[in-house]
Design a protein around this motif. Structure first.
Motif, PDB file in Angstrom:
ATOM      1  N   SER A 170     -62.646 -33.870 -13.367  1.00 26.04           N
ATOM      2  CA  SER A 170     -63.430 -32.829 -12.719  1.00 26.04           C
ATOM      3  C   SER A 170     -63.345 -32.943 -11.200  1.00 26.04           C
ATOM      4  N   ALA A 202     -62.844 -26.999  -9.823  1.00 25.89           N
ATOM      5  CA  ALA A 202     -62.664 -26.739 -11.247  1.00 25.89           C
ATOM      6  C   ALA A 202     -63.471 -25.536 -11.733  1.00 25.89           C
ATOM      7  N   THR A 203     -64.569 -25.257 -11.087  1.00 29.12           N
ATOM      8  CA  THR A 203     -65.416 -24.141 -11.534  1.00 29.12           C
ATOM      9  C   THR A 203     -65.235 -22.874 -10.705  1.00 29.12           C
ATOM     10  N   GLN A 204     -64.277 -22.892  -9.778  1.00 29.10           N
ATOM     11  CA  GLN A 204     -64.038 -21.705  -8.970  1.00 29.10           C
ATOM     12  C   GLN A 204     -63.380 -20.603  -9.800  1.00 29.10           C
TER      13      GLN A 204
END
Length: 345
Positions: A5, A9-11
């Motif tokens: 992570s 990673a969450t973009q």
């Protein structure tokens, strides 16, 4: 340690060049801006450089409550003729407001907080408004007439600021000429349209980041003092400088000017609620566009580029609110005082 992570990673896909730009045709770009709260009933006023005219016309044609505080008198044979006299170009007949300094000084003058030392320029026995010389190609027969017309104009400006819901300001230039007597910044250099250039009376000023940011913050504070619910939409004109008064090449001067304006617009929209930024500059000028939105002079934006920008403007929630209608009026000529500087060709 939680696997592989990392902060990216969450973009969403729009945050990655390859997914958002590199593997897409330019016409398929999306999510370039999140849009802003705007409905048809919102009273919208525009000001700024030449490119602001496109946003105003598009909003009006799609049914927005576009403010025209100084409508043309019925003496003109066409809308195009009236525009050449400054009517219907922006929400008030102030001509191009190229710099942040002009904007805040206009607000102060309209509200009786400052009176420029020099308000009238003369040329060949005719008299012109020094703060908007481009709106009148003939001039008036007396300085008194110019000042009377300006008083009427300032009343319209004051009413506009008090009653608008959204103020659209297109930031155009950092360069300008100011009075050495009181710092009043003019939209054009004295002597180009009217007046006489005298080095001891005028000084060249190339506004820096802190200057522009300070001006815009001062304007925002003033606007909210008379209109607490006002919102502001900032854009940066993609049109390069017609000429520079610096020692730099005009391409270098353009890059400096647009970089400063873009930085300030971005900071204000991130830091202050109710200030928004629309990326017309990036849509037209960024290298993935390969220059296809410019006319052969590589300065003026072609109609295809204008339509492409406005398609992105009316995206997301605004697409449903402002259904497309006939945009025939976009055939009208842009009114740009700065073009008068491009004479050494």
């Amino acid at each position: 340690m939680a696997g592989s992570s990392h902060p990216y990673a969450t973009q969403p896909p729009r945050a990655f060049w390859k997914a958002a730009v590199g593997t897409r045709h330019y016409a398929d770009l999306s999510e370039l801006w999140p849009s802003m709260p705007l409905v048809r009933a919102d009273r919208v006023a525009t000001a700024g450089s030449c490119f602001a005219q496109h946003i105003g016309r598009s909003l009006a044609s799609r049914g927005a409550a576009y403010m025209d505080m100084e409508p043309a008198p019925p003496v003109f044979s066409s809308q195009a003729e009236a525009r050449r006299w400054g009517y219907g170009v922006f929400s008030c007949r102030y001509g191009n407001i190229y710099t942040s300094r002009q904007l805040v000084q206009l607000f102060d003058e309209a509200h009786g907080c400052r009176t420029p030392v020099e308000r009238v320029w003369e040329k060949d026995g005719r008299y012109f408004d020094a703060l908007r010389p481009g709106i009148d190609s003939v001039g008036q027969d007396s300085a008194e007439t110019v000042l009377a017309l300006r008083t009427r104009h300032l009343a319209a400006v004051r009413q506009m600021f008090a009653n608008l819901d959204v103020f659209v300001f297109t930031m155009g230039l950092t360069e300008g000429w100011e009075s050495t007597a009181d710092g009043t910044m003019f939209p054009m250099a004295p002597g180009t349209v009217a007046g006489t250039y005298e080095p001891e009376r005028y000084a060249f000023r190339n506004l820096r980041h802190n200057d522009v940011r300070g001006d815009m913050l001062a304007f925002w504070e003033r606007l909210r003092s008379v209109n607490p619910a006002a919102r502001m939409l900032l854009t940066v004109s993609p049109v390069p400088l017609a000429a520079t008064a610096t020692a730099n090449h005009v391409l270098v001067a353009t890059t400096y000017s647009k970089s400063v304006l873009r930085a300030v617009a971005g900071e204000l929209s991130e830091d202050i609620a109710d200030i928004y930024y629309f990326p017309s500059f990036e849509i037209i000028s960024s290298h993935p566009g390969r220059g296809m939105f410019f006319e052969p002079d590589l300065r003026n934006v072609n109609q295809f580029g204008v339509d492409f920008v406005m398609d992105h403007f009316f995206s997301n929630g605004l697409e449903a609110e402002f259904a497309a209608q006939s945009l025939a009026e976009d055939d009208l000529e842009l009114i740009c005082d700065e073009e008068k500087l491009d004479i050494n060709v």
